[in-house]
Structure formats: structure tokens, C-alpha cells
Design an enzyme around this catalytic site. Structure first.
Site, PDB file in Angstrom:
ATOM      1  CB  SER A  71     -24.005  26.226  -2.026  1.00  0.00           C
ATOM      2  OG  SER A  71     -24.584  24.934  -2.476  1.00  0.00           O
ATOM      3  CD  GLU A 171     -28.222  22.370  -1.956  1.00  0.00           C
ATOM      4  OE1 GLU A 171     -28.428  22.443  -3.202  1.00  0.00           O
ATOM      5  OE2 GLU A 171     -27.191  23.238  -1.617  1.00  0.00           O
TER       6      GLU A 171
END
Length: 300
Positions: A71, A171
Site C-alpha cells: 500500500s 489492489e
């Protein structure tokens, strides 16, 4: 009179020099050795780069080696999004539909999915807050879609002279295959280079820079990483990244950020812990202890 003024100038310069930190090549090597020693506790590979932005003085460990970002890559995605806002192509106030098809898997982190199980409509500013401050993977994927995909993000980074930081996958894709995270990597030294550009006001307008730094300062993740051992009240604008632990090995435990020193100068620092066998507390302590060592070096 001239002699008196020259005397005052000499005294000012002399005592100013005395007040400067006594940083030498020898002491920088000692910091390097300290970082190397602290890194061993991770039982993996640790990449570190840290620079005092205002002077350029730097230290690194495996700084030119690629590490999976996880992230952490939401920071450059956020920068690319705000760049389009600066160009007038997007607006922070515009509403964007987030459908259930945008949601990442249940085992991935997504506060939006939990709060709005049937989908919702959010402003671009809200999506940025979810992605950066709360590290929401669904919000990040929506932003990537809105800006036009990874190629747009990489083009923006290239315009800043950043080439060794790769944003390639969503993601959702990263969560579907453990190997994919390694395709989305950064070299610690390059992550620090991007942080320096942010601090120096390059690549974003003044208002967009301030907004992103606020989101990074308000981030709710990684409180035991870069911030963990720093003095209470220290301002840290940062972005974390974390992978799953599979068969006792954690591919990524990361934190990068800008740390404000008491004298107003700034440390740009990136710590990536990769393929580590140590537990979560130990991995995070490695990051915190390295951050503190760097702080102690440049704050004295």
C-alpha cells in the site's frame, strides 16, 4: 567602526558554526552500522534510505534494491490524482460512483466496503482520504480507474524523474496472487526521492501538496512504525504497506514518510522489510528503531 562590524560578523559566524551538528563521515558511518545492526532483528531483507531534505545528507542500506511496496504505492497514486486536479481534469468535489464490482476481496482491507456493502457515491476528496489515510484498497483501485490506469501514473512519475518506483497492478490483482506484489516495487532511494519532491513542492500545486500531506499526517495505519519511537507530537506524514504472512514469511512491512525535526528541517525516510520471518511486533520495531536512530542523528 568597520573593524567593529567585522568583529561582530566574525563572532556571529563562529558561534553559528559551533551550533551546527557535528556530522562527519565517521559519524554517518556509525549511523549506517547502527542501521545494519537494527535490521538483523527482522530476519529478512531490510531496505533503508534517509535524507535530510534541506542539506541532501543521506544514509542507506540496500537503497538501490527493489522491494514490494504493497500500500505504499497509494501515495504516488494519490499524487498522480491530485496532479490531474491541478490540471483541471478532475475536481476534488466531483462525485464518483463506487459499485460493489469495485470492491476488493473480503480478506483485503477496505473500510468503504464494510461501511457501504451495496456501493455508494463519494467525492474524489473522500476517495483520496480513504486510500491514503485509511489505506483502503477499493478506494485506491477506483482512483487508478479514474486517472486512466497505471500508465498515467507512471507517466506522471517519469515527469518527476522517478523511474525506479513501479505502479503496475490494482489492489484486486495484487490480492489475487501473492507473486503480483513483487511487480509493484520501489527502491528505497527512489521512494525518498519522491518524498523529497513532495516536500520541495515539485509536481503538485501548493494546495494539492498541503492536502496530501494532511492526509499522510492523519493516516491511521502503522502507528508503531516510523512514528513508534519518535518524541510525542512529532509530525510524520507517511504511508504504510503490509502484505499477508504466508508459511511464516511476510513479504512486505513498510513505511515511508516525511519527519519534521524540532528545527523545522525534514527527514525523508523509507524503510522496507521484505521476506521476513520475524513476528509483526518485531518487524514494526525494526522500522521504529531505525527511524529513531535517524532522528537522533539529525536532531542533535
Amino acid at each position: 567602526m568597520i573593524r567593529y562590524l567585522l568583529s561582530l560578523v566574525f563572532s556571529f559566524v563562529f558561534f553559528s558554526l559551533l551550533a551546527q551538528p557535528n556530522h562527519t563521515k565517521s559519524s554517518l558511518r556509525q549511523l549506517q552500522q547502527q542501521i545494519e545492526q537494527l535490521a538483523t532483528a527482522a530476519q529478512g531483507t531490510v531496505g533503508v534510505a534517509a535524507t535530510l531534505v534541506e542539506t541532501g545528507e543521506s544514509v542507506s542500506l540496500h537503497g538501490d534494491q527493489p522491494f514490494p511496496m504493497q500500500s505504499v504505492y497509494k501515495m504516488p497514486i494519490g499524487m498522480a490524482t491530485l496532479h490531474l486536479v491541478d490540471q483541471g481534469k478532475l475536481s476534488l468535489e466531483q462525485k464518483i460512483r463506487v459499485s460493489t464490482a469495485d470492491y476488493i476481496s473480503k480478506r483485503q482491507h477496505s473500510p468503504i466496503r464494510e461501511k457501504y456493502p451495496n456501493g455508494t457515491e463519494l467525492s474524489l476528496a473522500e476517495l483520496l482520504r480513504y486510500a491514503v489515510s485509511e489505506s483502503d484498497g477499493s478506494a485506491s483501485d477506483v482512483l487508478m480507474r479514474v486517472v486512466g490506469g497505471p500508465n498515467v501514473i507512471m507517466s506522471y512519475l517519469k515527469s518527476l524523474g522517478i523511474k525506479d518506483l513501479i505502479v503496475l497492478n490494482t489492489e484486486r490483482e495484487i490480492g489475487s496472487d501473492n507473486a503480483v506484489q513483487y511487480k509493484n516495487w520501489a527502491k528505497p532511494a527512489e521512494a525518498v526521492a519522491l518524498l523529497r519532491r513532495l516536500q520541495e513542492g515539485r509536481g503538485l500545486s501548493k494546495s494539492s501538496r498541503a492536502f496530501l500531506l494532511r492526509l499522510m499526517t492523519e493516516t491511521e495505519t502503522g502507528l508503531h512504525r516510523l512514528k513508534g519511537q519518535l518524541p510525542v507530537g512529532t509530525v510524520v506524514a507517511h504511508k504504510t504497506g503490509t502484505s499477508w504472512t504466508i508459511d511464516g514469511v511476510t513479504a512486505a512491512t513498510n513505511d515511508i514518510g516525511l519527519v519534521t525535526l524540532p528545527n523545522g528541517q525534514h527527514i525523508a525516510i523509507a524503510v522496507f522489510v521484505s521476506d521476513a520471518k520475524a513476528d509483526t511486533d518485531t518487524r514494526e520495531a525494526v522500522i521504529a528503531n531505525i527511524s529513531r536512530a535517524v532522528w537522533d542523528y539529525w536532531a542533535r
